[in-house]
Design an enzyme around this catalytic site. Structure first.
Site, PDB file in Angstrom:
ATOM      1  N   LYS A  16      20.342 -18.825  78.573  1.00  0.00           N
ATOM      2  CA  LYS A  16      21.676 -18.752  79.172  1.00  0.00           C
ATOM      3  C   LYS A  16      21.754 -19.830  80.251  1.00  0.00           C
ATOM      4  CE  LYS A  16      24.981 -15.599  81.345  1.00  0.00           C
ATOM      5  NZ  LYS A  16      24.958 -14.894  82.629  1.00  0.00           N
ATOM      6  N   HIS A  47      21.466  -7.311  89.873  1.00  0.00           N
ATOM      7  CA  HIS A  47      21.006  -6.690  88.623  1.00  0.00           C
ATOM      8  C   HIS A  47      19.503  -6.898  88.499  1.00  0.00           C
ATOM      9  CE1 HIS A  47      21.231 -10.942  87.637  1.00  0.00           C
ATOM     10  NE2 HIS A  47      20.436 -10.706  86.610  1.00  0.00           N
ATOM     11  N   ASP A 107      16.695  -7.815  85.332  1.00  0.00           N
ATOM     12  CA  ASP A 107      16.714  -8.346  83.962  1.00  0.00           C
ATOM     13  C   ASP A 107      16.144  -7.293  83.003  1.00  0.00           C
ATOM     14  OD1 ASP A 107      17.673 -10.653  85.030  1.00  0.00           O
ATOM     15  OD2 ASP A 107      15.883 -11.870  84.653  1.00  0.00           O
ATOM     16  N   HIS A 160      18.136  -8.761  91.793  1.00  0.00           N
ATOM     17  CA  HIS A 160      18.470 -10.106  92.279  1.00  0.00           C
ATOM     18  C   HIS A 160      19.929 -10.431  91.985  1.00  0.00           C
ATOM     19  CE1 HIS A 160      16.976 -10.483  88.134  1.00  0.00           C
ATOM     20  NE2 HIS A 160      17.722 -11.574  88.010  1.00  0.00           N
TER      21      HIS A 160
END
Length: 358
Positions: free
Chosen positions: A218, A237, A239, A293
């Site tokens: 991404k 969020h 990962d 993060h």
């Protein structure tokens, strides 16, 4: 052009270049978040307090047992305490990293109408391609970024029709980077397996091995923002991946929630940032951390990051703490779920939280 009937959120790049002085309300973060969003350039200069660890991988496969163990112990400590680190001497040439970054930069420098030829269509499940975040129904919040998302490894699972044709080096550089990153991931999985007292190949096997582990890239494009103190490039969020590897264009933005405070990651030359994702946190029963993060934006400089998420197959593997890392005194902290179920569980919780805060 986009053929979806669903209304398309304007590209953030268009908003940024339109000359607006105030950002649309959908991009303004909730009141309780705003007091923690500061000036990212000032934050990066701050040397007080904890700093994201830098791990030198030069000796991770050293012939000398003592030297090798020291390197692995440092990696273990960073994975245990932080779940994020700057990797240096990672074995991927600076020249290749620069080619990958140049290719992504050139793609995002194309006119928006050119990029739209690669647009994704989330409504129909076509998630690969050029896009912007659609509002999550519960919160209606948007993030100050556009992105390009595609599967880059294994090679036989790629959809080359979605890969940018411009610049000409994009496919060659990105493919080679993905191949080398897959090798680096194996080294990390080995070291983390040994750190848990497992056989060296165990974690790699548990996340799908060479055949099934997917590398999804991404490219995050964060345009200049007229009111950076009100927005986020990416909201807080963790990962879902096993591991995430990140390059960036040396503009600060990444913040980690460590010991109750947001810590800004420094820009370390020639490094790759690595996150432990939820998948490894689950398999290790929380011994390795998947850290919360987020990404800040700024007025002065465009920020670009290249994140590669190493993900297990969605349905084939049941993720749960490995039997070797649980005991009567350390019972499993996570219920068994497929990777797909884990993602759905997180989305459900996020929706519930958003409704609760309304």
């Amino acid at each position: 052009m986009v053929t979806s009937i669903a209304p398309v959120a304007p590209r953030v790049e268009s908003l940024s270049s339109s000359g607006i002085q105030a950002i649309p309300k959908e991009y303004v973060r909730p009141e309780e978040e705003l007091n923690s969003i500061g000036n990212i350039f000032e934050e990066e200069k701050n040397n007080d307090g904890p700093q994201v660890p830098t791990i030198d991988l030069k000796d991770i496969e050293s012939e000398d047992v003592g030297i090798r163990e020291k390197c692995r112990d440092e990696l273990k400590k960073a994975a245990t305490e932080w779940g994020v680190m700057h990797l240096v001497n990672h074995g991927i040439s600076q020249d290749l990293l620069e080619r990958v970054k140049k290719a992504g930069q050139v793609f995002f420098d194309l006119p928006i109408e050119e990029k739209e030829k690669y647009a994704n269509d989330q409504a129909s499940g076509k998630i690969q391609g050029y896009g912007s975040k659609l509002a999550n129904n519960a919160s209606g919040q948007l993030e100050w970024e556009d992105y390009f998302f595609h599967l880059v490894y294994p090679e036989d699972k790629r959809d080359m029709s979605i890969w940018p044709k411009t610049p000409s080096d994009y496919i060659v550089a990105t493919s080679e980077y993905a191949r080398q990153l897959r090798g680096l991931a194996s080294k990390i999985f080995s070291a983390l397996s040994l750190a848990l007292g497992l056989e060296e190949g165990r974690l790699e096997k548990e996340v799908g091995g060479l055949e099934e582990l997917l590398l999804q890239m991404k490219i995050n494009y964060y345009p200049k923002c007229p009111q950076p103190e009100l927005a986020l490039g990416v909201e807080a969020h963790t990962d879902v991946s096993a591991l995430t590897f990140i390059l960036h264009n040396m503009v600060p933005g990444l913040q980690l929630f460590y010991q109750g405070k947001w810590v800004t990651a420094k820009c370390v030359p020639n490094s790759i940032i690595m996150h432990i994702g939820d998948t490894i946190e689950i398999l290790s029963n929380g011994k390795f951390k998947s850290i919360l993060h987020r990404g800040l934006v700024n007025k002065e400089k465009v920020r670009i990051s290249w994140a590669v998420f190493c993900e297990p197959p969605k349905e084939k593997i049941i993720l749960k703490p490995l039997p070797e890392v649980v005991s009567e005194t350390e019972p499993p902290l996570f219920p068994p779920r497929t990777f797909s179920q884990h993602i759905q569980h997180k989305l459900f919780r996020k929706t519930q939280d958003a409704l609760a805060s309304k």
